[in-house]
Scaffold this motif. Structure first.
Motif, PDB file in Angstrom:
ATOM      1  N   ILE A  58      -3.361  10.036  -4.909  1.00  0.00           N
ATOM      2  CA  ILE A  58      -3.962  10.319  -3.603  1.00  0.00           C
ATOM      3  C   ILE A  58      -4.378   8.964  -3.048  1.00  0.00           C
ATOM      4  CG2 ILE A  58      -5.848  11.411  -2.329  1.00  0.00           C
ATOM      5  CD1 ILE A  58      -6.041  13.504  -4.560  1.00  0.00           C
ATOM      6  N   PHE A  59      -3.785   8.569  -1.936  1.00  0.00           N
ATOM      7  CA  PHE A  59      -4.043   7.245  -1.364  1.00  0.00           C
ATOM      8  C   PHE A  59      -4.991   7.407  -0.189  1.00  0.00           C
ATOM      9  CE2 PHE A  59      -3.126   3.443   1.115  1.00  0.00           C
ATOM     10  CZ  PHE A  59      -3.000   2.467   0.135  1.00  0.00           C
ATOM     11  N   THR A  60      -6.076   6.639  -0.180  1.00  0.00           N
ATOM     12  CA  THR A  60      -7.082   6.806   0.876  1.00  0.00           C
ATOM     13  C   THR A  60      -7.288   5.496   1.630  1.00  0.00           C
ATOM     14  OG1 THR A  60      -8.861   6.248  -0.662  1.00  0.00           O
ATOM     15  CG2 THR A  60      -8.337   8.569  -0.436  1.00  0.00           C
ATOM     16  N   CYS A  61      -7.536   5.621   2.931  1.00  0.00           N
ATOM     17  CA  CYS A  61      -7.828   4.416   3.732  1.00  0.00           C
ATOM     18  C   CYS A  61      -8.583   4.826   4.993  1.00  0.00           C
ATOM     19  CB  CYS A  61      -6.552   3.658   4.084  1.00  0.00           C
ATOM     20  SG  CYS A  61      -5.386   4.557   5.094  1.00  0.00           S
ATOM     21  N   ILE A 107      -6.541   6.142  -5.061  1.00  0.00           N
ATOM     22  CA  ILE A 107      -6.556   4.709  -4.729  1.00  0.00           C
ATOM     23  C   ILE A 107      -7.200   4.541  -3.351  1.00  0.00           C
ATOM     24  CG2 ILE A 107      -5.147   2.650  -4.293  1.00  0.00           C
ATOM     25  CD1 ILE A 107      -2.977   3.909  -6.086  1.00  0.00           C
ATOM     26  N   PHE A 108      -8.145   3.607  -3.258  1.00  0.00           N
ATOM     27  CA  PHE A 108      -8.766   3.296  -1.967  1.00  0.00           C
ATOM     28  C   PHE A 108      -8.241   1.950  -1.481  1.00  0.00           C
ATOM     29  CE2 PHE A 108     -12.364   1.256   0.369  1.00  0.00           C
ATOM     30  CZ  PHE A 108     -12.266   2.033   1.521  1.00  0.00           C
ATOM     31  N   PHE A 109      -7.685   1.939  -0.259  1.00  0.00           N
ATOM     32  CA  PHE A 109      -7.185   0.702   0.360  1.00  0.00           C
ATOM     33  C   PHE A 109      -8.373   0.047   1.059  1.00  0.00           C
ATOM     34  CE2 PHE A 109      -5.134  -1.728   3.769  1.00  0.00           C
ATOM     35  CZ  PHE A 109      -3.986  -2.231   3.168  1.00  0.00           C
ATOM     36  N   ALA A 110      -8.975  -0.933   0.383  1.00  0.00           N
ATOM     37  CA  ALA A 110     -10.207  -1.542   0.908  1.00  0.00           C
ATOM     38  C   ALA A 110      -9.859  -2.635   1.900  1.00  0.00           C
ATOM     39  CB  ALA A 110     -11.021  -2.126  -0.239  1.00  0.00           C
ATOM     40  N   ILE A 111     -10.505  -2.580   3.057  1.00  0.00           N
ATOM     41  CA  ILE A 111     -10.234  -3.563   4.104  1.00  0.00           C
ATOM     42  C   ILE A 111     -11.538  -3.859   4.816  1.00  0.00           C
ATOM     43  CG2 ILE A 111      -9.567  -1.713   5.712  1.00  0.00           C
ATOM     44  CD1 ILE A 111      -7.672  -3.639   7.030  1.00  0.00           C
ATOM     45  N   GLY A 112     -11.664  -5.048   5.340  1.00  0.00           N
ATOM     46  CA  GLY A 112     -12.850  -5.380   6.113  1.00  0.00           C
ATOM     47  C   GLY A 112     -13.417  -6.732   5.712  1.00  0.00           C
ATOM     48  N   PHE A 113     -14.314  -7.224   6.551  1.00  0.00           N
ATOM     49  CA  PHE A 113     -14.982  -8.497   6.293  1.00  0.00           C
ATOM     50  C   PHE A 113     -16.190  -8.260   5.376  1.00  0.00           C
ATOM     51  CE2 PHE A 113     -12.558  -9.653  10.053  1.00  0.00           C
ATOM     52  CZ  PHE A 113     -12.158 -10.931   9.739  1.00  0.00           C
ATOM     53  N   GLY A 137       0.831  -1.209   0.000  1.00  0.00           N
ATOM     54  CA  GLY A 137       0.000   0.000   0.000  1.00  0.00           C
ATOM     55  C   GLY A 137       0.861   1.253   0.000  1.00  0.00           C
ATOM     56  N   ILE A 138       1.916   1.234   0.821  1.00  0.00           N
ATOM     57  CA  ILE A 138       2.800   2.410   0.884  1.00  0.00           C
ATOM     58  C   ILE A 138       3.490   2.624  -0.468  1.00  0.00           C
ATOM     59  CG2 ILE A 138       4.955   3.264   1.925  1.00  0.00           C
ATOM     60  CD1 ILE A 138       3.936   2.090   4.598  1.00  0.00           C
ATOM     61  N   ALA A 139       3.875   1.530  -1.124  1.00  0.00           N
ATOM     62  CA  ALA A 139       4.507   1.648  -2.453  1.00  0.00           C
ATOM     63  C   ALA A 139       3.551   2.328  -3.440  1.00  0.00           C
ATOM     64  CB  ALA A 139       4.911   0.265  -2.966  1.00  0.00           C
ATOM     65  N   LEU A 140       2.267   2.005  -3.347  1.00  0.00           N
ATOM     66  CA  LEU A 140       1.278   2.663  -4.218  1.00  0.00           C
ATOM     67  C   LEU A 140       1.141   4.143  -3.854  1.00  0.00           C
ATOM     68  CD1 LEU A 140      -1.660   0.063  -4.403  1.00  0.00           C
ATOM     69  CD2 LEU A 140      -0.062   0.665  -6.213  1.00  0.00           C
ATOM     70  N   ALA A 141       1.085   4.403  -2.537  1.00  0.00           N
ATOM     71  CA  ALA A 141       0.873   5.778  -2.074  1.00  0.00           C
ATOM     72  C   ALA A 141       2.024   6.700  -2.482  1.00  0.00           C
ATOM     73  CB  ALA A 141       0.723   5.777  -0.551  1.00  0.00           C
ATOM     74  N   GLN A 142       3.218   6.106  -2.638  1.00  0.00           N
ATOM     75  CA  GLN A 142       4.391   6.934  -2.953  1.00  0.00           C
ATOM     76  C   GLN A 142       4.539   7.206  -4.447  1.00  0.00           C
ATOM     77  OE1 GLN A 142       7.225   4.497  -0.838  1.00  0.00           O
ATOM     78  NE2 GLN A 142       7.351   5.940   0.881  1.00  0.00           N
ATOM     79  N   GLN A 143       3.631   6.662  -5.244  1.00  0.00           N
ATOM     80  CA  GLN A 143       3.735   6.907  -6.681  1.00  0.00           C
ATOM     81  C   GLN A 143       3.302   8.342  -7.008  1.00  0.00           C
ATOM     82  OE1 GLN A 143       2.905   4.043  -9.536  1.00  0.00           O
ATOM     83  NE2 GLN A 143       3.167   2.279  -8.193  1.00  0.00           N
ATOM     84  N   GLU A 144       3.935   8.892  -8.031  1.00  0.00           N
ATOM     85  CA  GLU A 144       3.693  10.267  -8.467  1.00  0.00           C
ATOM     86  C   GLU A 144       2.209  10.465  -8.823  1.00  0.00           C
ATOM     87  OE1 GLU A 144       6.298  12.405  -8.515  1.00  0.00           O
ATOM     88  OE2 GLU A 144       4.982  14.063  -9.074  1.00  0.00           O
ATOM     89  N   GLY A 145       1.609  11.517  -8.293  1.00  0.00           N
ATOM     90  CA  GLY A 145       0.245  11.881  -8.693  1.00  0.00           C
ATOM     91  C   GLY A 145      -0.859  11.109  -8.005  1.00  0.00           C
TER      92      GLY A 145
END
Lengths: 80, 371
Positions: B87-90, B136-142, B77-85
């Motif tokens: 917005i990483f959401t969670c 990008i949305f970091f989807a988590i949950g049951f 997830g952090i690798a995705l968040a560090q990409q240029e341009g």
């Protein structure tokens, strides 16, 4: 439609709990339907308002829904 | 407050506690696992275990989705968040989960645009208002949370929003329960079933527990009286030599679940062949990925992730805590090196994690006992 989204900072901290991560659903009453967008304005018992996705329930105004991550996942059966 | 006050009635709680005392066999020790992190939180917050006889022990299971995320997925997830341009959401709790080289919060401090959202819909709104950025949305949950992600993806597809993707970490509850029940170092007498997961999947998927493992399961609500009554229903089944799935949470949970939600899930997701669970290892068909029809909205497909497996820190005993083999305070680093402010293990990160819940509430009752 007036929309008031809860402040996420108030929802997620390690003393009060994160509603989403904790698999918690909150009972909310439907105030107004927006069938065109598949949304409804809902309020909990403390008056907090939220726009809720209602595609998974047959909601009408006044219904009590269980809402999780801004999505209604169930209707609460209210005893007559 | 409707559906709250009547389920927090202290007098009724004492009545149910008395019924539990009358139901148990004093010569026997009972271990009951609550599957859901929300129940763990309620048990510690309301000191429900203080109302139970000494020979009824509540064991905290793997039901906190944050607590079961392995470090490698945080790194991805952090690798995705560090990409240029990007917005990483969670969700809020994910921000503090440690990866092998820091958390999302650390990555944010180092310049990544990482934002906390309350729902996937909020992330989609961000995509609409930032058309020149990739959200990008970091989807988590049951299964409770997965329908919300699924509906958001359907909305994104229908509205043609191309700068929105999801990194899917949704997990399913039945496979880890089966893995736990197959674990040789585990002895349990019954389960408090996850009420809100069951609003979606229903109670039927849990019928294998009495059928194959001869143990009762009671689907439970989350107020103190709900949990107490569920414990009483489990103990009554054991006393009467019955093994069934029962539904205590009938005011919300239909036995068959929410059929519309299940349809949405099957359209948007498919099962991963296997997925790693913190402390439990790889479990077959225990997580979801985006289906072929939604693959173009899959962040892992669009951007690629390192996918490196990272071993849990040696000092951390989250695995044993998640299996209920040890209590949180029996972990060597509990409350010393590992605290909610500086967590080592994921069970200390989320308030629904057994360690954080105990750290915040349970230790008070232990201090009371010590006085």
């Amino acid at each position: 439609m007036t929309v008031s989204t809860p402040d996420p900072a108030l929802e997620c901290d390690h003393t009060t709990g994160c509603i989403t991560c904790g698999d918690e659903a909150v009972a909310m009453t439907v105030l107004k339907l927006d069938p065109e967008r598949g949304l409804a304005l809902c309020a909990d018992d403390e008056g907090r308002r939220e726009t809720v996705e209602i595609a998974l329930v047959d909601a009408t105004e006044g219904d009590l829904l269980m809402v999780h991550a801004a999505t209604a996942i169930a209707q609460v059966e209210v005893a007559a | 407050m409707r559906f709250v006050d009547e389920f927090r009635d202290a007098e009724l709680g004492r009545v149910v506690a008395g019924e539990i005392l009358a139901t148990v066999d004093p010569s026997r020790h009972y271990k009951v696992m609550e599957v859901c992190g929300g129940h763990t939180h309620a048990i510690y917050k309301y000191a429900i275990d203080d109302l139970l006889p000494e020979n009824v022990e509540l064991v905290h299971g793997p039901g906190c989705p944050v607590c079961v995320i392995p470090m490698g997925r945080v790194d991805d997830g952090i690798a995705l968040a560090q990409q240029e341009g990007v917005i990483f959401t969670c969700f809020g709790d994910m921000l503090r989960v440690p990866g092998s080289n820091g958390s999302f919060l650390d990555a944010k401090a180092e310049g990544a645009d990482i934002r906390m959202v309350y729902s996937p819909l909020d992330a989609l709104r961000l995509a609409k208002t930032n058309p020149d950025r990739q959200v990008i949305f970091f989807a988590i949950g049951f299964e409770t949370t997965a329908p919300s992600t699924a509906l958001t993806l359907m909305r994104a597809k229908a509205e043609g929003i191309e700068n929105f993707t999801v990194m899917c970490n949704h997990v399913t509850i039945v496979p880890p329960l089966r893995a736990l029940l197959d674990s040789p170092d585990l002895r349990l007498d019954g389960f408090i079933g996850p009420g809100h997961v069951c609003t979606v999947v229903g109670a039927r998927p849990f019928e294998f527990i009495p059928a194959d493992y001869d143990k009762p399961l009671v689907v439970s609500g989350f107020e103190p009286l709900d949990v107490l009554q569920s414990v009483q229903m489990i103990l009554l089944q054991l006393a009467e030599d019955r093994r069934e799935v029962e539904n205590q949470y009938t005011r919300v949970v239909p036995y068959e679940g929410n059929l519309k939600a299940l349809e949405v899930l099957s359209e948007v997701f498919e099962l991963r062949p296997h997925f790693e669970w913190r402390g439990l290892g790889f479990i077959s068909q225990s997580a979801l990925k985006l289906s072929e029809a939604y693959a173009d909205l899959d962040a892992e497909e669009r951007f690629g992730v390192p996918g490196v497996r990272v071993a849990d820190p040696k000092a951390c005993q989250c695995g044993e805590v998640l299996k209920g083999v040890i209590k949180p305070w029996e972990c060597k680093v509990f409350g010393t090196a590992c605290t909610p402010e500086r967590p080592i293990g994921t069970c200390m990160v989320s308030p629904e994690g057994a360690c954080a819940a105990y750290y915040n509430y349970g230790r008070l009752s232990q201090e009371r006992e010590a006085v």
